[in-house]
Design an enzyme around this catalytic site. Structure first.
Site, PDB file in Angstrom:
ATOM      1  N   HIS A  26       0.849  -1.198   0.000  1.00 36.89           N
ATOM      2  CA  HIS A  26       0.000   0.000   0.000  1.00 36.89           C
ATOM      3  C   HIS A  26       0.880   1.242   0.000  1.00 36.89           C
ATOM      4  O   HIS A  26       1.869   1.305   0.728  1.00 36.89           O
ATOM      5  CB  HIS A  26      -0.906   0.020   1.238  1.00 36.89           C
ATOM      6  CG  HIS A  26      -2.121  -0.845   1.103  1.00 36.89           C
ATOM      7  ND1 HIS A  26      -3.316  -0.557   1.716  1.00 36.89           N
ATOM      8  CD2 HIS A  26      -2.326  -2.000   0.419  1.00 36.89           C
ATOM      9  CE1 HIS A  26      -4.211  -1.476   1.402  1.00 36.89           C
ATOM     10  NE2 HIS A  26      -3.627  -2.383   0.620  1.00 36.89           N
TER      11      HIS A  26
ATOM     12  N   TYR B 160      -9.278   5.625   7.521  1.00 35.29           N
ATOM     13  CA  TYR B 160      -9.465   5.937   8.945  1.00 35.29           C
ATOM     14  C   TYR B 160     -10.540   7.030   9.008  1.00 35.29           C
ATOM     15  O   TYR B 160     -10.306   8.150   8.573  1.00 35.29           O
ATOM     16  CB  TYR B 160      -8.165   6.477   9.556  1.00 35.29           C
ATOM     17  CG  TYR B 160      -7.063   5.451   9.717  1.00 35.29           C
ATOM     18  CD1 TYR B 160      -6.201   5.137   8.670  1.00 35.29           C
ATOM     19  CD2 TYR B 160      -6.872   4.804  10.938  1.00 35.29           C
ATOM     20  CE1 TYR B 160      -5.193   4.202   8.820  1.00 35.29           C
ATOM     21  CE2 TYR B 160      -5.854   3.858  11.098  1.00 35.29           C
ATOM     22  CZ  TYR B 160      -5.024   3.569  10.035  1.00 35.29           C
ATOM     23  OH  TYR B 160      -4.021   2.639  10.199  1.00 35.29           O
TER      24      TYR B 160
ATOM     25  N   PRO C  17      -4.116   0.037  18.884  1.00 35.04           N
ATOM     26  CA  PRO C  17      -3.834  -0.461  17.528  1.00 35.04           C
ATOM     27  C   PRO C  17      -3.982   0.583  16.422  1.00 35.04           C
ATOM     28  O   PRO C  17      -3.654   0.311  15.280  1.00 35.04           O
ATOM     29  CB  PRO C  17      -4.838  -1.599  17.347  1.00 35.04           C
ATOM     30  CG  PRO C  17      -5.887  -1.374  18.359  1.00 35.04           C
ATOM     31  CD  PRO C  17      -5.257  -0.643  19.488  1.00 35.04           C
TER      32      PRO C  17
ATOM     33  N   LYS D 173       1.127  -0.461  15.274  1.00 34.34           N
ATOM     34  CA  LYS D 173       2.512  -0.572  15.735  1.00 34.34           C
ATOM     35  C   LYS D 173       2.798  -1.830  16.551  1.00 34.34           C
ATOM     36  O   LYS D 173       3.961  -2.208  16.713  1.00 34.34           O
ATOM     37  CB  LYS D 173       2.856   0.649  16.602  1.00 34.34           C
ATOM     38  CG  LYS D 173       2.948   1.933  15.809  1.00 34.34           C
ATOM     39  CD  LYS D 173       4.078   1.885  14.812  1.00 34.34           C
ATOM     40  CE  LYS D 173       3.870   2.902  13.693  1.00 34.34           C
ATOM     41  NZ  LYS D 173       4.415   2.415  12.436  1.00 34.34           N
TER      42      LYS D 173
ATOM     43  N   TYR E  23       4.179   6.251  10.380  1.00 34.52           N
ATOM     44  CA  TYR E  23       3.281   5.146  10.006  1.00 34.52           C
ATOM     45  C   TYR E  23       4.023   4.047   9.230  1.00 34.52           C
ATOM     46  O   TYR E  23       3.853   2.870   9.513  1.00 34.52           O
ATOM     47  CB  TYR E  23       2.123   5.683   9.154  1.00 34.52           C
ATOM     48  CG  TYR E  23       0.976   4.711   8.968  1.00 34.52           C
ATOM     49  CD1 TYR E  23       0.946   3.853   7.869  1.00 34.52           C
ATOM     50  CD2 TYR E  23      -0.062   4.643   9.888  1.00 34.52           C
ATOM     51  CE1 TYR E  23      -0.085   2.952   7.705  1.00 34.52           C
ATOM     52  CE2 TYR E  23      -1.106   3.734   9.726  1.00 34.52           C
ATOM     53  CZ  TYR E  23      -1.113   2.904   8.622  1.00 34.52           C
ATOM     54  OH  TYR E  23      -2.140   2.002   8.464  1.00 34.52           O
TER      55      TYR E  23
HETATM   56  P1  FAS Z   1       1.539 -12.272  21.477  1.00 26.83           P
HETATM   57  O1  FAS Z   1       0.490 -11.934  22.491  1.00 26.83           O
HETATM   58  O2  FAS Z   1       1.181 -12.269  20.031  1.00 26.83           O
HETATM   59  O3  FAS Z   1       2.134 -13.719  21.768  1.00 26.83           O
HETATM   60  C1  FAS Z   1       2.375 -14.151  23.095  1.00 26.83           C
HETATM   61  C2  FAS Z   1       2.254 -15.667  23.099  1.00 26.83           C
HETATM   62  O4  FAS Z   1       2.617 -16.133  24.403  1.00 26.83           O
HETATM   63  C3  FAS Z   1       0.827 -16.131  22.842  1.00 26.83           C
HETATM   64  O5  FAS Z   1       0.809 -17.095  21.813  1.00 26.83           O
HETATM   65  C4  FAS Z   1       0.387 -16.718  24.176  1.00 26.83           C
HETATM   66  O6  FAS Z   1      -0.461 -17.835  24.034  1.00 26.83           O
HETATM   67  C5  FAS Z   1       1.711 -17.142  24.790  1.00 26.83           C
HETATM   68  N1  FAS Z   1       1.690 -17.202  26.253  1.00 26.83           N
HETATM   69  C6  FAS Z   1       1.121 -16.330  27.112  1.00 26.83           C
HETATM   70  N2  FAS Z   1       1.311 -16.727  28.380  1.00 26.83           N
HETATM   71  C7  FAS Z   1       2.039 -17.888  28.320  1.00 26.83           C
HETATM   72  C8  FAS Z   1       2.538 -18.785  29.295  1.00 26.83           C
HETATM   73  N3  FAS Z   1       2.347 -18.566  30.587  1.00 26.83           N
HETATM   74  N4  FAS Z   1       3.217 -19.887  28.876  1.00 26.83           N
HETATM   75  C9  FAS Z   1       3.438 -20.099  27.553  1.00 26.83           C
HETATM   76  N5  FAS Z   1       2.978 -19.281  26.572  1.00 26.83           N
HETATM   77  C10 FAS Z   1       2.278 -18.190  26.967  1.00 26.83           C
HETATM   78  N6  FAS Z   1      -1.463  -4.902  16.684  1.00 26.83           N
HETATM   79  C11 FAS Z   1      -1.525  -4.201  15.528  1.00 26.83           C
HETATM   80  O7  FAS Z   1      -0.484  -3.688  15.075  1.00 26.83           O
HETATM   81  N7  FAS Z   1      -2.732  -4.060  14.846  1.00 26.83           N
HETATM   82  C12 FAS Z   1      -3.888  -4.648  15.303  1.00 26.83           C
HETATM   83  O8  FAS Z   1      -4.940  -4.506  14.687  1.00 26.83           O
HETATM   84  C13 FAS Z   1      -3.859  -5.408  16.499  1.00 26.83           C
HETATM   85  N8  FAS Z   1      -4.983  -6.042  16.955  1.00 26.83           N
HETATM   86  C14 FAS Z   1      -4.918  -6.769  18.131  1.00 26.83           C
HETATM   87  C15 FAS Z   1      -6.044  -7.461  18.632  1.00 26.83           C
HETATM   88  C16 FAS Z   1      -5.976  -8.186  19.837  1.00 26.83           C
HETATM   89  C17 FAS Z   1      -7.199  -8.913  20.356  1.00 26.83           C
HETATM   90  C18 FAS Z   1      -4.767  -8.224  20.573  1.00 26.83           C
HETATM   91  C19 FAS Z   1      -4.688  -8.958  21.893  1.00 26.83           C
HETATM   92  C20 FAS Z   1      -3.639  -7.571  20.072  1.00 26.83           C
HETATM   93  C21 FAS Z   1      -3.704  -6.852  18.847  1.00 26.83           C
HETATM   94  N9  FAS Z   1      -2.581  -6.203  18.311  1.00 26.83           N
HETATM   95  C22 FAS Z   1      -2.611  -5.489  17.160  1.00 26.83           C
HETATM   96  C23 FAS Z   1      -1.318  -6.277  18.957  1.00 26.83           C
HETATM   97  C24 FAS Z   1      -0.706  -7.597  18.601  1.00 26.83           C
HETATM   98  O9  FAS Z   1      -0.619  -7.723  17.215  1.00 26.83           O
HETATM   99  C25 FAS Z   1       0.603  -7.671  19.327  1.00 26.83           C
HETATM  100  O10 FAS Z   1       1.336  -6.467  19.220  1.00 26.83           O
HETATM  101  C26 FAS Z   1       1.447  -8.828  18.868  1.00 26.83           C
HETATM  102  O11 FAS Z   1       0.669  -9.993  18.962  1.00 26.83           O
HETATM  103  C27 FAS Z   1       2.689  -8.866  19.769  1.00 26.83           C
HETATM  104  O12 FAS Z   1       3.309 -10.067  19.570  1.00 26.83           O
HETATM  105  P2  FAS Z   1       3.971 -10.864  20.819  1.00 26.83           P
HETATM  106  O13 FAS Z   1       4.752  -9.906  21.628  1.00 26.83           O
HETATM  107  O14 FAS Z   1       4.609 -12.052  20.219  1.00 26.83           O
HETATM  108  O15 FAS Z   1       2.746 -11.271  21.757  1.00 26.83           O
HETATM  109  C1  PHB Z   2      -5.734  -4.184  10.522  1.00 26.74           C
HETATM  110  O1  PHB Z   2      -5.866  -4.384   9.282  1.00 26.74           O
HETATM  111  O2  PHB Z   2      -5.954  -5.079  11.385  1.00 26.74           O
HETATM  112  C2  PHB Z   2      -5.309  -2.829  11.008  1.00 26.74           C
HETATM  113  C3  PHB Z   2      -4.891  -1.887  10.084  1.00 26.74           C
HETATM  114  C4  PHB Z   2      -4.487  -0.630  10.525  1.00 26.74           C
HETATM  115  C5  PHB Z   2      -4.538  -0.346  11.878  1.00 26.74           C
HETATM  116  C6  PHB Z   2      -4.967  -1.301  12.806  1.00 26.74           C
HETATM  117  C7  PHB Z   2      -5.366  -2.547  12.364  1.00 26.74           C
HETATM  118  O3  PHB Z   2      -4.156   0.892  12.305  1.00 26.74           O
END
Ligand code: FAS
Ligand code: PHB
Length: 388
Positions: free
Chosen positions: A75, A199, A291, A295, A383
């Site tokens: 994009h 947005y 989100p 980032k 961004y």
């Molecule tokens: P993660 O949370 O991805 O991974 C951590 C892992 O550790 C998980 O698989 C978990 O099961 C495991 N774990 C936890 N406790 C444990 C234990 N005691 N023993 C063993 N394993 C364990 N970011 C964006 O940029 N855009 C978005 O739109 C966006 N939407 C999101 C929506 C949701 C619902 C959530 C929760 C986060 C969102 N995020 C978004 C942020 C997300 O993408 C995180 O930044 C990203 O997953 C970070 O990656 P990790 O640090 O690897 O953590």
């Molecule tokens: C997404 O596609 O999940 C998304 C894109 C842009 C954002 C947040 C989430 O700022």
């Protein structure tokens, strides 16, 4: 069962833990990844969607971008939608960089496939994980049915994990900001309604049009933080999205069967320091951003790039300089991402009950960003991702 010996014990198989394991493997450092959930669960968990330029370049450099470059969507801009019209931010024209729309779950699948192809030690559905002796040079991880003897432990277990809790309260300092709203996220089997992200700041609230592929649309709605997904029928969600995304130039939102819907809270959170003894925190285990700025996942990638270099230097050369500076190095980028995510969030969302004065400031900021190349360039460079 006798303890297993490894150089780096990694807790969590999300983007942070899996990429760290891959980067260490490339440097000849062995690791074991312990994950609470099943492989199927982590590969299907719908989360982030935007890959920054530096993250995409790193994935290419380390042989992980094959499918992303085939299926991901490059994009070159996105639109700010307010006063019922679009104001495009031409990212590539302003910065020379692009973003790639490619679901986090796809990156997780690519990482797991790469680790297993390299005979990496990934252990899923592990329970009872606990860390011990992190302030010695022989830290240990115990879990139901096993024990890891490590040189180093990486806490990549997300915001709700256990690793952060192993840093003594007397050492750990946390910073937190709860936003007075949440995001309802929807994944729909529907062709995206626009070729780029939108947005939208509407008087009824924020909405975001994103996507995962030419057939799958990703949409978000600002909702109150105590909303329950059970109270949001598909029809109610689509109705609200139509209202908030309406324009004067006949934009049409395409509907389709809903694949997944959930509500995510909006918070900023940072834990300092990101290291204690032989325990290193990375990704959501150390920080959370709203989100809006896309980032979260990209910060996790940046953390583990720094960490992989620091651990390689320590474990292959006995040089501890990079581990000593790990936390400070990561936190500079973390706080910049906090600042940018807060700016995007407050500019695009009207907090319930906020003063009209604040609302006028917000609209003025949107109009300034849409009409000033300096303001648009500042937004764009954050961004697309500041250089590592
Ligand atoms: P993660 O949370 O991805 O991974 C951590 C892992 O550790 C998980 O698989 C978990 O099961 C495991 N774990 C936890 N406790 C444990 C234990 N005691 N023993 C063993 N394993 C364990 N970011 C964006 O940029 N855009 C978005 O739109 C966006 N939407 C999101 C929506 C949701 C619902 C959530 C929760 C986060 C969102 N995020 C978004 C942020 C997300 O993408 C995180 O930044 C990203 O997953 C970070 O990656 P990790 O640090 O690897 O953590
Ligand atoms: C997404 O596609 O999940 C998304 C894109 C842009 C954002 C947040 C989430 O700022």
């Amino acid at each position: 069962m006798s303890p297993v010996r490894t150089q780096v014990g990694i807790i969590g198989a999300g983007p942070a833990g899996l990429l760290l394991s891959h980067l260490l493997h490339l440097e000849g450092v062995d690791s074991v990844v312990l994950e609470a959930r099943s492989r199927d669960y982590v590969e299907r968990r719908v989360r982030a969607g935007v890959v920054e330029q530096p993250s995409a370049d790193l994935l290419r450099d380390v042989g992980l971008a094959g499918r992303m470059d085939e299926e991901g969507l490059p994009h070159h801009g996105f639109s700010l939608r307010f006063d019922r019209e679009d104001h495009r931010i031409p990212l590539t024209e302003l910065t020379g960089s692009t973003i790639t729309v490619y679901g986090q779950q796809e990156i997780v699948k690519d990482l797991i496939a790469a680790r297993l192809a390299a005979h990496g030690d990934l252990r899923f559905e592990v329970s009872g994980v606990a860390v011990h002796d992190v302030d010695t040079d022989r830290p240990r991880i115990t879990y139901d049915g096993g024990e890891l003897e490590c040189d180093v432990i990486a806490g990549c277990d997300g915001f709700h994990g256990i690793a952060r809790g192993a840093v003594p309260d007397s050492v750990l300092k946390t910073f937190e900001h709860e936003y007075p709203f949440a995001w309802l996220g929807l994944l729909a089997q529907a062709q995206p309604s626009h070729e780029e992200l939108i947005y939208a700041s509407h008087e009824r609230g924020f909405a975001l049009h994103s996507m995962r592929s030419p057939e799958v649309t990703r949409l978000y709605l600002q909702v109150d933080p105590d909303e329950r997904i059970e109270d949001w029928s598909d029809e109610r969600i689509w109705d609200e999205l139509h209202l908030r995304l309406e324009t004067d130039n006949g934009f049409t939102l395409r509907e389709g069967p809903v694949i997944e819907k959930s509500i995510t809270s909006m918070r900023g959170f940072v834990a300092e320091p990101m290291r204690h003894g032989r325990l290193f925190l990375a990704g959501d285990a150390a920080h959370i951003v709203p989100p809006t700025g896309a980032k979260g996942m990209n910060l996790a990638i940046a953390d583990v790039l720094v960490l992989s270099r620091a651990l390689t230097s320590l474990l292959r050369k006995g040089d501890s300089d990079l581990v000593e500076s790990y936390s400070d190095t990561c936190l500079r980028r973390v706080w910049r991402a906090q600042g940018f995510s807060n700016h995007m969030t407050t500019m695009l969302h009207r907090a319930p009950g906020s003063e009209d004065y604040q609302h006028r400031l917000r609209m003025s900021q949107l109009r300034y960003t849409a009409t000033s190349s300096a303001a648009a360039t500042s937004l764009a460079e954050n961004y697309v991702g500041l250089p590592f």
